[in-house]
Design an enzyme around this catalytic site. Structure first.
Site, mmCIF file in Angstrom:
data_model
loop_
_atom_site.group_PDB
_atom_site.id
_atom_site.type_symbol
_atom_site.label_atom_id
_atom_site.label_comp_id
_atom_site.label_asym_id
_atom_site.label_seq_id
_atom_site.Cartn_x
_atom_site.Cartn_y
_atom_site.Cartn_z
ATOM 1 N N LYS A 197 0.805 -1.214 0.000
ATOM 2 C CA LYS A 197 0.000 0.000 0.000
ATOM 3 C C LYS A 197 0.845 1.274 0.000
ATOM 4 O O LYS A 197 1.809 1.393 0.745
ATOM 5 C CB LYS A 197 -0.911 0.004 1.236
ATOM 6 C CG LYS A 197 -1.885 -1.171 1.211
ATOM 7 C CD LYS A 197 -3.061 -0.985 2.151
ATOM 8 C CE LYS A 197 -2.659 -0.460 3.493
ATOM 9 N NZ LYS A 197 -3.487 -0.904 4.601
ATOM 10 N N GLY A 349 10.352 -6.176 6.517
ATOM 11 C CA GLY A 349 10.258 -7.613 6.776
ATOM 12 C C GLY A 349 10.135 -8.433 5.510
ATOM 13 O O GLY A 349 10.893 -9.387 5.292
ATOM 14 N N GLY A 372 9.577 -1.721 10.581
ATOM 15 C CA GLY A 372 8.886 -0.483 10.921
ATOM 16 C C GLY A 372 9.842 0.591 11.412
ATOM 17 O O GLY A 372 9.704 1.766 11.055
#
Ligand code: ADP
Ligand code: MG
Length: 392
Positions: A197, A349, A372
């Site tokens: 996204k 990841g 993250g």
């Protein structure tokens, strides 16, 4: 600003409380991928060699503030013991009297692993009492958990304020490499971004735009960019509500003279389980077809930019690489990044899984352990786990 290094600490005869990120995948009570454990070995070994006793704290999965045997760190302690070639004792609790007794009993060179930090609700709440309990387990605190540095938790930010605190070797390396990307990358600097996204990556795109020479966009997020350019993208994953922002990004790239490349050809199919995957130009996508990978021409165009770069940052797969018919774009780009003369950094990841699948992880200069955390760092955000440490 670099943080005070573990190498500046006098650790002989002391107990070092070390926050690591041992949030590794488990299957049937065994560690499936020990990359994150290996990445912290230099810090642990350094402390042991210097005559310290080591108390390790990590989180594992999302047990949501309750003790849950499925998320016990015992398998991680076993794997660590194999890697270190020495006994690793387990404290069956996160903190408190039982942990204190175990910590006090340690001799120099001993290793104790605390139970999953997230068994305590105070961990994610950055509770002051839990931080104080943790602080009683060490004479000094070392943060080596770069992958958890974007969280202000009791064992990352809280305890750092209560003990003499230092940056571990892994955390330092991550910070050095990533800060260099933002402040002083060797040019040309090419960033390759993909993943599902565009909303996940928008802040990174915006922040990198002022620093890169080229942005290469693939994966599901490129679909929104294609939409913004007026292409019909069929039933592809996209975020139409972000088309306006996407146009603004394209405009901003043009103003800054940043080359922004999106796919010109793609791999399409009617669904992910279709065996009828085919190459199409972005002008020729039917309403019932969806984009699941970048095409070979696009791989070639991206690789040309990557080959000419001096610095490459890559985050996010170019397609649904988990499925063979849609893996070629990601694997192709992985090979180009590995072959490039550029200094190469990969974060995320799924991106790490992709460079592993391509068999090229060892030819990447820096594989970030923080998914993250590395993205938030590159968004220009201050990571609370790092901010809590004193400056060098
Ligand atoms: P990372 O973990 O490296 O940051 P992300 O989590 O952002 O990467 O994105 C990875 C996911 O994006 C993968 O599961 C992949 O299948 C998915 N993806 C990539 N391209 C597409 C696409 N064209 N359509 C749907 N999903 C995609
Ligand atoms: Mg991911």
């Amino acid at each position: 600003m670099p943080k005070r290094s573990i190498t500046k600490a006098d650790v002989r005869g002391k107990r070092a409380l070390v926050r690591v990120d041992f949030n590794v995948p488990l299957r049937d009570g065994e560690v499936v991928d020990d990359t994150r454990i290996r990445a912290a070995l230099p810090t642990i070994q350094y402390l042991l060699d210097q005559g310290a006793a080591v108390v390790l704290a990590t989180h594992l999965g999302r047990p949501k503030g309750k003790a849950d045997p499925a998320y016990s760190v015992a398998p991680v302690a076993r794997r660590l013991s194999e890697l270190l070639g020495q006994r690793v004792a387990m404290a069956p609790v996160v903190a408190g009297p039982e942990a204190e007794r175990a910590a006090t009993a340690l001799n120099p060179g001993d290793v104790l692993m605390l139970e999953n930090m997230r068994f305590e609700p105070g961990e994610e709440a950055n509770d002051a009492d839990l931080a104080a309990d943790l602080a009683r387990l060490g004479d000094l605190f070392i943060n080596d958990a770069f992958g958890a540095a974007h969280r202000a938790h009791a064992s990352t930010a809280g305890v750092a304020k209560l003990l003499p605190a230092y940056a571990g070797l892994l955390l330092q390396r991550e910070e050095t490499v990533l800060s260099r990307l933002l402040t002083d990358p060797e040019q040309p600097f090419v960033a390759v971004l993909g993943g599902a996204k565009v909303s996940d990556k928008f802040a990174v795109l915006e922040h990198l735009l002022g620093r890169v020479d080229a942005l290469l966009l693939g994966g599901g997020m490129a679909n929104t960019m294609l939409l913004a350019q007026g292409h019909e993208i069929g039933s592809s994953l996209a975020e139409p509500e972000l088309v306006k922002d996407a146009r603004r990004l394209v405009e901003s790239a043009r103003e800054r003279g940043v080359l922004m490349l999106v796919p010109t050809d793609v791999i399409i199919a009617q669904s992910l389980d279709s065996t009828q995957a085919k190459i199409a130009t972005v002008e020729a996508i039917a309403p019932d077809e969806a984009i699941f990978d970048i095409g070979p021409e696009t791989v070639g165009r991206f690789c040309q930019q990557i080959a000419g770069a001096r610095t490459v940052f890559w985050n996010g797969p170019m397609g649904v690489f988990e499925q063979k018919p849609f893996a070629n774009g990601t694997l192709g780009v992985a090979r180009c990044v590995a072959d490039a003369r550029a200094y190469s950094v990969v974060g995320g990841g799924d991106s790490l899984a992709a460079v592993d699948a391509a068999g090229v992880s060892r030819r990447i200069d820096h594989v970030s352990t923080g998914g993250g955390a590395s993205l938030e760092y590159l968004e220009g955000r201050v990571l609370p786990g790092i901010a809590a440490l004193p400056d060098a």
